[in-house]
Motif scaffolding. Structure first.
Motif, mmCIF file in Angstrom:
data_model
loop_
_atom_site.group_PDB
_atom_site.id
_atom_site.type_symbol
_atom_site.label_atom_id
_atom_site.label_comp_id
_atom_site.label_asym_id
_atom_site.label_seq_id
_atom_site.Cartn_x
_atom_site.Cartn_y
_atom_site.Cartn_z
ATOM 1 N N GLU A 26 0.808 -1.223 0.000
ATOM 2 C CA GLU A 26 0.000 0.000 0.000
ATOM 3 C C GLU A 26 0.841 1.272 0.000
ATOM 4 N N LEU A 27 2.155 1.156 0.180
ATOM 5 C CA LEU A 27 3.019 2.326 0.288
ATOM 6 C C LEU A 27 3.479 2.834 -1.068
ATOM 7 N N THR A 28 3.743 4.133 -1.130
ATOM 8 C CA THR A 28 4.348 4.722 -2.324
ATOM 9 C C THR A 28 5.829 4.335 -2.363
ATOM 10 N N ASP A 29 6.488 4.593 -3.487
ATOM 11 C CA ASP A 29 7.924 4.305 -3.586
ATOM 12 C C ASP A 29 8.713 5.073 -2.525
ATOM 13 N N GLU A 30 8.347 6.333 -2.301
ATOM 14 C CA GLU A 30 9.053 7.137 -1.297
ATOM 15 C C GLU A 30 8.846 6.552 0.094
ATOM 16 N N GLU A 31 7.626 6.171 0.412
ATOM 17 C CA GLU A 31 7.346 5.589 1.728
ATOM 18 C C GLU A 31 8.081 4.266 1.911
ATOM 19 N N ARG A 32 8.141 3.467 0.856
ATOM 20 C CA ARG A 32 8.872 2.191 0.933
ATOM 21 C C ARG A 32 10.358 2.429 1.158
ATOM 22 N N ALA A 33 10.914 3.403 0.441
ATOM 23 C CA ALA A 33 12.342 3.711 0.604
ATOM 24 C C ALA A 33 12.617 4.157 2.045
#
Length: 95
Positions: A26-33
């Motif tokens: 459910e996370l964006t790429d930025e949130e995952r990073a």
């Protein structure tokens, strides 16, 4: 809110794909990073549990559970801590 800076990061496609893996879909790429960065920084003892949890967008409790799931201790319990606990228990038994 603390001051923030923008960091542009270029990743090989296979690494970006690994970050986008099934975990926390459910996370964006930025949130995952940020999630993986928080894990790494905490594992290297560069940030506190509270700071890593905040970076990962989690409560301290949620982050501690994540650490447990990935096999990392949330808190350092040293041999000295253990010896002090043993001494305390022994003293309490004598009273």
């Amino acid at each position: 809110m603390p001051e923030t800076i923008v960091v542009e990061l270029r990743l090989p496609a296979d690494v970006a794909a690994a970050i986008r893996g099934r975990e926390r879909a459910e996370l964006t790429d930025e949130e995952r990073a940020k999630y993986f960065l928080a894990l790494g920084l905490f594992a290297e003892r560069a940030v506190s549990l509270a700071k890593a949890a905040s970076l990962a967008g989690m409560s301290r409790y949620e982050f501690a559970l994540l650490l447990k799931r990935v096999g990392l201790p949330a808190y350092e319990y040293t041999q000295t801590d253990y010896q002090e606990d043993l001494a305390f228990v022994a003293a309490a038994r004598e009273s």
